[in-house]
Design an enzyme around this catalytic site. Structure first.
Site, PDB file in Angstrom:
ATOM      1  N   SER A   1       1.012  -1.295   0.365  1.00 25.54           N
ATOM      2  CA  SER A   1      -0.073  -0.020   0.163  1.00 25.54           C
ATOM      3  C   SER A   1       0.761   1.302   0.146  1.00 25.54           C
ATOM      4  O   SER A   1      -0.087   2.164  -0.373  1.00 25.54           O
ATOM      5  CB  SER A   1      -0.630  -0.186   1.186  1.00 25.54           C
ATOM      6  OG  SER A   1       0.064  -0.162   2.101  1.00 25.54           O
TER       7      SER A   1
ATOM      8  N   HIS B   1      -5.206  -3.399  -2.467  1.00 23.63           N
ATOM      9  CA  HIS B   1      -4.806  -2.692  -3.494  1.00 23.63           C
ATOM     10  C   HIS B   1      -4.969  -3.033  -4.346  1.00 23.63           C
ATOM     11  O   HIS B   1      -5.127  -2.523  -5.695  1.00 23.63           O
ATOM     12  CB  HIS B   1      -3.227  -1.916  -3.434  1.00 23.63           C
ATOM     13  CG  HIS B   1      -3.872  -1.179  -1.909  1.00 23.63           C
ATOM     14  ND1 HIS B   1      -4.937   0.220  -2.764  1.00 23.63           N
ATOM     15  CD2 HIS B   1      -3.474  -0.607  -0.880  1.00 23.63           C
ATOM     16  CE1 HIS B   1      -4.582   0.822  -1.124  1.00 23.63           C
ATOM     17  NE2 HIS B   1      -4.112   0.402  -0.514  1.00 23.63           N
TER      18      HIS B   1
ATOM     19  N   LYS C   1     -12.231  -0.234  -1.182  1.00 21.22           N
ATOM     20  CA  LYS C   1     -11.086   0.695  -1.762  1.00 21.22           C
ATOM     21  C   LYS C   1     -11.941   0.607  -3.088  1.00 21.22           C
ATOM     22  O   LYS C   1     -12.658   1.817  -3.896  1.00 21.22           O
ATOM     23  CB  LYS C   1      -9.749   0.208  -1.633  1.00 21.22           C
ATOM     24  CG  LYS C   1      -9.001   0.656  -0.376  1.00 21.22           C
ATOM     25  CD  LYS C   1      -8.038   0.065  -0.377  1.00 21.22           C
ATOM     26  CE  LYS C   1      -7.778   1.212   1.203  1.00 21.22           C
ATOM     27  NZ  LYS C   1      -6.687  -0.217   1.817  1.00 21.22           N
TER      28      LYS C   1
END
Ligand SMILES: *Cc1c(COP(=O)(O)O)cnc(C)c1O
Length: 405
Positions: A188, A216, A247
């Site tokens: 990240s 991610h 996300k």
């Protein structure tokens, strides 16, 4: 009457920590967003180009997702009323889990309140004090907390260093405990990709459990955003896949994918599942709609990668240190601009904000001492004009502060 006026605050020692942060120049105030999370947003009354969010595909404001959330609220209300194991398992929760399992091509899936809860709840449930966790040094805090809660012995290997991971595994191979190899799919802070195929081979060689945290990578890597297991085509070789719904998916939540048996076990032993209330139905409905968008609008992912290639190349052309020498080189929409000194990184971020660009400054302890940086994140919805303007400001401010020569 009241004694509070004379009582000294027993928490006053916290002030010392805050003072220390201020002295180091790494104390921050929260930036407050007015209105939508978008490529151009208003924070603290200032209009800025936002290159800091995890809203990779622009789904936080997608019309289909908004409609799905509103419909769920109208039809079935705003809350689930209990934890999953009591009365808080709604049909829509099951529907989301089945949809994710099909999408990821696994037997079963369980959704947690967040990616953090998914990691911490799973690692602490599947391992105990006689077991071993072989963990990349740059793994996410939620993995580290889960590892600590499990009371297993933690053996950290140097970032993406397969030989070191093997050394760690070999050192405990004759011990009776279970061994878990765990890595972020996408790291990240640096945006580089975990070496899944090599770690899977190690897991196979040593009979270890293989686990990946794809926070991610969810919605970003692999076909239609299926993640790193699909990106590397290591289907069937990763025992525990964690992903996030917070996300690229644009809402909130985390999930674990694996065998039906693993998921059944987590129903009985994962503490966030047992002791914390499930999502409101609107969140589940939003995530279902988001997965449909991933399948129907793959062009969003194409645009994300086009923007990523453009922005990374131009950052390099500006003379920014985007990693690769003493720090890993990014391969994803996360691109760090390495500054080094923590105070200078925070000053860079503040100066950019005043010129209309929001990029987060990140310093110790989130990254190692001396590796402070700005973290930039591309999305599918940034226009070329927005990116050019952000680059112009980055170059100008970076030169003024002596960060770019
Ligand atoms: C953001 C993140 C998480 C936590 O996910 P949330 O859904 O925001 O709780 C876990 N792991 C990694 C690697 C992350 O970047």
């Amino acid at each position: 009457m009241s004694t509070t006026a004379t009582r000294t605050d027993p928490l006053s020692y916290l002030g010392g920590v805050i003072d220390d942060l201020k002295q180091r120049g790494t104390h921050f105030r929260l930036r407050v967003l007015e209105g939508e999370q978008a490529p151009e947003s208003t924070f603290d009354g200032r209009r800025v180009i936002n290159i800091a969010s995890n809203n990779y595909l622009g789904l936080t404001t997608h019309p289909r997702l908004r409609e799905a959330a509103l419909k769920a609220i109208r039809d079935i209300g705003v809350g689930s009323g209990a934890v999953r194991t009591v009365t808080g398992t709604m049909k829509i929760h099951m529907e989301l889990e089945e949809k994710i399992a099909r999408f990821k091509n696994v037997e079963a899936c369980v959704v947690f309140q967040s990616g953090f809860a998914a990691n911490a709840g799973t690692v602490s449930a599947i391992l105990g004090k006689d077991d071993f966790i072989i963990s990349d040094e740059l793994n996410h805090a939620s993995i580290i907390d889960g590892a600590r809660l499990s009371r297993a012995r933690i053996l950290v290997f140097r970032h993406k260093d397969i030989a070191h991971a093997e050394e760690q595994l070999a050192s405990v191979q004759h011990q009776p405990g279970h061994k878990l190899i765990i890595t972020d799919g996408v790291f990240s802070m640096d945006g580089d990709i975990g070496p899944l195929p090599q770690l899977c081979s190690l897991a196979e060689k040593y009979g270890a459990i293989m686990m990946v945290d794809d926070a991610h990578a969810s919605g970003v890597l692999g076909r239609n955003g299926r993640g790193t297991v699909d990106h590397f085509d290591v289907h069937g070789r990763v025992d525990v896949q964690v992903g996030t719904l917070s996300k690229a998916i644009g809402a909130l939540g985390g999930y674990v994918c694996g065998t039906r048996q693993l998921i059944d076990f987590l129903y009985h032993r994962a503490r966030p599942f047992l002791f914390s209330t499930s999502h409101p139905p609107s969140v589940a409905a939003t995530c279902i709609a988001a997965l449909e968008v991933l399948e129907r609008e793959p062009e969003r992912i194409d645009r994300l990668w086009e923007n990523t290639r453009f922005f990374k190349k131009e950052l390099g052309n500006l003379g920014c240190n985007i990693g690769g020498r003493n720090t890993p080189a990014s391969e994803t929409p996360i691109t760090p601009v390495i500054v080094g000194d923590g105070r200078l990184a925070m000053e860079f971020s503040r100066a950019l904000f005043n010129e209309g660009v929001l990029a987060t400054g990140i310093a110790f302890p989130t990254v190692a001492e001396g590796k402070a940086r700005l973290r930039t994140i591309m999305t599918a919805t940034h226009t070329r004009a927005e990116l050019e303007q952000a680059l112009e400001v980055l170059g100008r401010v970076g030169k003024k502060l002596g960060i770019i020569s």
